[in-house]
Design a protein around this motif. Structure first.
Motif, PDB file in Angstrom:
ATOM      1  N   PHE A 159       5.079  12.951  14.831  1.00  0.00           N
ATOM      2  CA  PHE A 159       4.667  11.651  14.324  1.00  0.00           C
ATOM      3  C   PHE A 159       4.343  10.710  15.485  1.00  0.00           C
ATOM      4  O   PHE A 159       3.292  10.063  15.514  1.00  0.00           O
ATOM      5  N   ASP A 160       5.242  10.636  16.467  1.00  0.00           N
ATOM      6  CA  ASP A 160       5.011   9.796  17.639  1.00  0.00           C
ATOM      7  C   ASP A 160       3.783  10.259  18.424  1.00  0.00           C
ATOM      8  O   ASP A 160       3.010   9.450  18.931  1.00  0.00           O
ATOM      9  N   ARG A 161       3.626  11.566  18.548  1.00  0.00           N
ATOM     10  CA  ARG A 161       2.469  12.091  19.277  1.00  0.00           C
ATOM     11  C   ARG A 161       1.168  11.636  18.622  1.00  0.00           C
ATOM     12  O   ARG A 161       0.198  11.273  19.297  1.00  0.00           O
TER      13      ARG A 161
ATOM     14  N   ILE B 167      13.804  21.992  14.349  1.00  0.00           N
ATOM     15  CA  ILE B 167      12.704  21.143  14.802  1.00  0.00           C
ATOM     16  C   ILE B 167      12.378  20.102  13.734  1.00  0.00           C
ATOM     17  O   ILE B 167      12.260  20.418  12.557  1.00  0.00           O
ATOM     18  N   LEU B 168      12.220  18.842  14.152  1.00  0.00           N
ATOM     19  CA  LEU B 168      11.841  17.777  13.241  1.00  0.00           C
ATOM     20  C   LEU B 168      10.350  17.865  12.959  1.00  0.00           C
ATOM     21  O   LEU B 168       9.530  17.795  13.873  1.00  0.00           O
ATOM     22  N   LEU B 169       9.997  18.046  11.698  1.00  0.00           N
ATOM     23  CA  LEU B 169       8.610  18.210  11.294  1.00  0.00           C
ATOM     24  C   LEU B 169       8.233  17.130  10.285  1.00  0.00           C
ATOM     25  O   LEU B 169       9.070  16.699   9.492  1.00  0.00           O
ATOM     26  N   PRO B 170       6.985  16.688  10.292  1.00  0.00           N
ATOM     27  CA  PRO B 170       6.564  15.663   9.342  1.00  0.00           C
ATOM     28  C   PRO B 170       6.495  16.222   7.922  1.00  0.00           C
ATOM     29  O   PRO B 170       6.141  17.381   7.716  1.00  0.00           O
ATOM     30  N   SER B 171       6.823  15.389   6.966  1.00  0.00           N
ATOM     31  CA  SER B 171       6.680  15.792   5.583  1.00  0.00           C
ATOM     32  C   SER B 171       5.211  15.723   5.198  1.00  0.00           C
ATOM     33  O   SER B 171       4.377  15.171   5.915  1.00  0.00           O
ATOM     34  N   GLU B 172       4.888  16.278   4.058  1.00  0.00           N
ATOM     35  CA  GLU B 172       3.494  16.334   3.620  1.00  0.00           C
ATOM     36  C   GLU B 172       2.939  14.922   3.443  1.00  0.00           C
ATOM     37  O   GLU B 172       3.527  14.086   2.765  1.00  0.00           O
ATOM     38  N   GLY B 173       1.804  14.651   4.068  1.00  0.00           N
ATOM     39  CA  GLY B 173       1.154  13.351   3.969  1.00  0.00           C
ATOM     40  C   GLY B 173       1.633  12.330   4.981  1.00  0.00           C
ATOM     41  O   GLY B 173       1.041  11.253   5.104  1.00  0.00           O
ATOM     42  N   GLU B 174       2.659  12.645   5.753  1.00  0.00           N
ATOM     43  CA  GLU B 174       3.229  11.669   6.667  1.00  0.00           C
ATOM     44  C   GLU B 174       2.358  11.391   7.891  1.00  0.00           C
ATOM     45  O   GLU B 174       2.268  10.244   8.360  1.00  0.00           O
TER      46      GLU B 174
ATOM     47  N   THR C 229       0.857  -1.180   0.000  1.00  0.00           N
ATOM     48  CA  THR C 229       0.000   0.000   0.000  1.00  0.00           C
ATOM     49  C   THR C 229       0.891   1.227   0.000  1.00  0.00           C
ATOM     50  O   THR C 229       1.095   1.844   1.035  1.00  0.00           O
ATOM     51  N   PRO C 230       1.434   1.609  -1.142  1.00  0.00           N
ATOM     52  CA  PRO C 230       2.391   2.720  -1.204  1.00  0.00           C
ATOM     53  C   PRO C 230       1.852   4.025  -0.664  1.00  0.00           C
ATOM     54  O   PRO C 230       2.607   4.847  -0.174  1.00  0.00           O
ATOM     55  N   ALA C 231       0.549   4.221  -0.723  1.00  0.00           N
ATOM     56  CA  ALA C 231      -0.012   5.491  -0.265  1.00  0.00           C
ATOM     57  C   ALA C 231       0.221   5.698   1.221  1.00  0.00           C
ATOM     58  O   ALA C 231       0.184   6.822   1.712  1.00  0.00           O
ATOM     59  N   LEU C 232       0.452   4.592   1.964  1.00  0.00           N
ATOM     60  CA  LEU C 232       0.629   4.707   3.406  1.00  0.00           C
ATOM     61  C   LEU C 232       2.085   4.913   3.797  1.00  0.00           C
ATOM     62  O   LEU C 232       2.406   5.143   4.952  1.00  0.00           O
ATOM     63  N   VAL C 233       2.982   4.802   2.851  1.00  0.00           N
ATOM     64  CA  VAL C 233       4.390   4.929   3.180  1.00  0.00           C
ATOM     65  C   VAL C 233       4.734   6.399   3.377  1.00  0.00           C
ATOM     66  O   VAL C 233       4.560   7.218   2.485  1.00  0.00           O
TER      67      VAL C 233
END
Length: 358
Positions: A309-311, A123-130, A107-111
């Protein structure tokens, strides 16, 4: 307000709006005192990796920003044992594990994409869609925090901390606008809404509020709740005073429950999630909105030492172990993003985890 080696923490956690790094103002004694306080506030497994968590705070204090009484404490790459997926390679982050599982499931869309580090703040920030990929297909019992009280820097009664009203927003104007737009899209005419951990604003468009059957507010400060013009009724209740606290509402009373910028302060989040499941009508939805801005002295220890992401993963677990089916738990990134290849978050980040009662 706590004082360490003569440093009054109100200078970077108080009501005065400031911005910038505070590491240069700390001498060695102050750093060690704060380090010990943070360590004492962490659950024991989290203390085992405190070096990773404290490096951004105690080595030049990179990325700590105070904005409208709100702090963000970045965590360096890596995952703490407290939040590690069962059976995971301890050298891998939760991103790695979930991404690998997603690929195995074809399911590539979930990667998730690689996370980005803001070049200005570190600050570590999530990428778009992550963020959407942070909710797993199932949770392990090892992720269940029920019955555990999370330690905080300031363990005094919340009634003291919230005794004075704060008529300020705790995220920037863009995030406030995104939050209001999202909530407006969530509500339907005739809905009964509970704004949990409410304050002087519920971020509900006034015109939409007029179409709602009920907007109940439950918060900590009577003056703030009185000033909230969209509330039809309100209650002052300290949800952290009792692990078995019950909400003063009948079963199935609400179509929507909102928790805005407050989930990081709850000591008994699973028990509260269970109560939300009870007061929601069948088909009802809870929406938990959060950023990485916080009152550091009142946030639970694991939250301050985790990235977004962890939060998101753990907030989803609150709902799951509170009774919400995992199939109905979703996460969404509401942050505005800059133009360009990397699409970094523009301003304060904003995320939402939702759970639907089926």
């Amino acid at each position: 307000m706590a004082s360490f080696c003569g440093l009054n923490l109100s200078q970077w956690t108080g009501e005065t709006t400031t911005a910038g790094r505070v590491g240069s103002s700390l001498d060695r004694c102050q750093r060690e005192s704060i380090k010990q306080k943070l360590t004492d506030a962490m659950p024991m497994p989290l203390r085992q990796t405190k070096a990773k968590i404290l490096v951004g705070l105690l080595v030049a204090m990179v990325g700590i920003i105070d904005r409208s009484s709100a702090l963000v404490v970045p965590r360096k790459d890596g995952i703490s044992p407290r939040n590690q997926l069962p059976g995971a390679d301890p050298t891998k982050t939760r991103r790695d594990v979930i991404a690998s599982a997603a690929m195995l499931a074809t399911t590539p869309a979930l990667v998730s994409n690689a996370a980005m580090r803001d070049p200005k703040t570190g600050i570590l920030l999530p990428s778009e869609g992550e963020i959407a990929s942070a909710i797993p297909s199932e949770y392990s019992e090892d992720d269940n925090p029920a019955g555990k009280s999370f330690s905080r820097l300031d363990s005094a009664s919340d009634g003291i901390f919230y005794s004075e009203p704060r008529f300020v927003e705790h995220v920037d104007a863009q995030a406030v606008q995104s939050m209001t737009q999202y909530i407006s899209s969530l509500l339907k005419p005739g809905d009964s809404v509970l704004d949990l951990c409410s304050s002087w604003t519920s971020h509900i468009d006034p015109d939409i509020a007029k179409s709602l059957k009920r907007v109940a507010g439950l918060g900590m400060n009577a003056e703030e709740l009185k000033a909230n013009t969209v509330l039809t009724d309100w209650t002052v209740q300290d949800l952290n005073s009792n692990m078995n606290a019950k909400l003063p509402y009948e079963d199935g009373s609400f179509d929507v429950v909102l928790i805005q910028l407050s989930i990081d302060y709850l000591l008994y989040p699973v028990e509260i999630a269970s109560e939300l499941f009870r007061v929601l009508a069948k088909g009802g939805k809870v929406a938990i909105l959060y950023s990485n801005r916080l009152f550091i002295q009142k946030a639970v220890g694991w939250w301050s030492g985790s990235d977004d992401f962890d939060r998101t993963y753990v907030v989803g677990s609150y709902l799951y172990f509170g009774g919400f089916p995992v199939s109905g738990i979703k996460a969404e990134d509401l942050s505005r993003r800059k133009k360009g290849k990397e699409r970094l978050i523009d301003g304060d980040p904003l995320y939402v985890v939702t759970g639907t009662k089926t």
